[in-house]
Design a protein around this motif. Structure first.
Motif, PDB file in Angstrom:
ATOM      1  N   ASN A 180     -41.928  32.505-118.405  1.00  9.58           N
ATOM      2  CA  ASN A 180     -42.166  31.377-117.504  1.00  9.58           C
ATOM      3  C   ASN A 180     -41.562  30.127-118.163  1.00  9.58           C
ATOM      4  O   ASN A 180     -42.124  29.595-119.108  1.00  9.58           O
ATOM      5  N   SER A 182     -41.422  27.136-117.353  1.00 11.75           N
ATOM      6  CA  SER A 182     -42.153  25.863-117.339  1.00 11.75           C
ATOM      7  C   SER A 182     -43.422  25.917-118.201  1.00 11.75           C
ATOM      8  O   SER A 182     -44.146  24.941-118.277  1.00 11.75           O
ATOM      9  N   ASP A 183     -43.660  27.060-118.852  1.00 11.05           N
ATOM     10  CA  ASP A 183     -44.791  27.160-119.778  1.00 11.05           C
ATOM     11  C   ASP A 183     -44.297  26.857-121.194  1.00 11.05           C
ATOM     12  O   ASP A 183     -43.519  27.617-121.764  1.00 11.05           O
TER      13      ASP A 183
END
Ligand SMILES: *[C@@H]1O[C@H](CO)[C@@H](O)[C@H](O)[C@H]1NC(C)=O
Ligand SMILES: *[C@@H]1O[C@H](CO)[C@@H](O)[C@H](O)[C@H]1NC(C)=O
Length: 278
Positions: A180, A182-183
């Motif tokens: 992910n 955006s993590d």
């Protein structure tokens, strides 16, 4: 008189820089350093703990990867098949890696086992020095002092394995299917749980037995690297101190020069007392 003052300034300057250099030495030795055999009870802890879970110690040779080999064909491809996986056609790890595995030129020598099929370019692994410096000063394996050549060899092998071995990409901590972007806790470079041949880990432990290494967090190289920022800040302070010291001395010499200039031109700043009275 002027030269005497210059000499005085030089003595002051050398004392100051010597003190600052000593302060820096104290900062560097703040990393807790101990011999490998005191940090890691055996090759298992060395392989598993040092690399923060990237690798696991595996005694079954047919299920265990090796970080170095002399065979014409890469024996790690068989291990991947034995584990029921298929050899990757892409370089899944993303640090200095290429996009796809492939051959490297004849000059590819430092990580030679992977010459025919490699995820690293010749440029990134051209020498031991280059390999050591690729990851920043916090990852230098000799932060506790120079390692013996026998011990350092294993760090070079691990670095070659990490950068060049296509099969290592099968053990990315956050594989594409879970990744992910955006993590902030996810990354494309970290590995997890790759089984490493126990004999390789044991040999590494024997080779480094009496060498010194960072013992922070039971010898976790990742935690030790993370402590570097504090040390860096302290070093920054030392540099500021030296620059400030130099500026003070330059200013002092300037003032002295000015005084001497005025005296030579017959307009001394400080006149003898009787002259000032008259
Ligand atoms: C080692 O691993 C292979 C492949 O998975 C397996 O067939 C074999 O039984 C294992 N050997 C032992 C002693 O566990
Ligand atoms: C990805 O990470 C962001 C930030 O942590 C989070 O808000 C989002 O729900 C995650 N997406 C998935 C599919 O897990």
């Amino acid at each position: 008189m002027f030269s005497a003052l210059l000499l005085g300034a030089a003595i002051l300057f050398s004392t100051l820089t010597h003190d600052l250099a000593e302060a820096k030495v104290v900062v560097t030795s703040d990393i807790p350093c101990r011999p490998f055999h005191e940090i890691y009870p055996s090759g298992r802890e060395l392989c598993e703990k040092m690399w923060d879970g990237s690798f696991v110690y595996e005694t079954n040779r047919s299920r265990a990867y090796t970080m170095w080999f002399f065979d014409q064909d890469n024996p790690n491809d068989d291990v991947t098949r034995n584990l029921g996986l298929s050899a990757p056609s892409l370089c899944h790890l993303r640090y200095l890696h290429k996009d796809t595995p492939g051959p490297e030129p004849d000059t590819f020598a430092e990580c030679h086992p992977w010459k025919e099929n490699s995820c690293c370019t010749e440029d990134t692994v051209s020498s031991v020095q280059k390999i050591k410096q690729s990851y920043g000063p916090e990852w230098h394996w000799d932060r506790c002092g120079p390692l013996t050549p026998a011990c350092e060899r294993f760090f070079v092998q691990e670095a070659c394995f990490y950068e060049c071995e296509p099969n290592a990409g099968l053990f990315r901590k956050y594989p594409d299917r879970h990744f992910n972007a955006s993590d902030p806790s996810h990354n494309r470079w970290q590995m997890s749980g790759m089984p490493i041949w126990s004999d390789f880990c044991d040999a590494w432990h024997r080779a480094c037995r009496n060498d010194q290494f960072c013992s922070h967090d039971d010898g976790n190289f990742f935690s030790c690297a993370a402590t570097y920022t504090e040390e860096q800040a302290a070093d920054g302070g030392t540099v500021v101190g030296i620059v400030f010291g130099c500026l003070v001395i330059v200013a002092l010499i300037g003032v002295l020069g000015f005084l001497v200039f005025r005296e030579r031109t017959g307009q001394p700043v400080f006149k003898p007392l009787e002259q000032q009275v008259s």
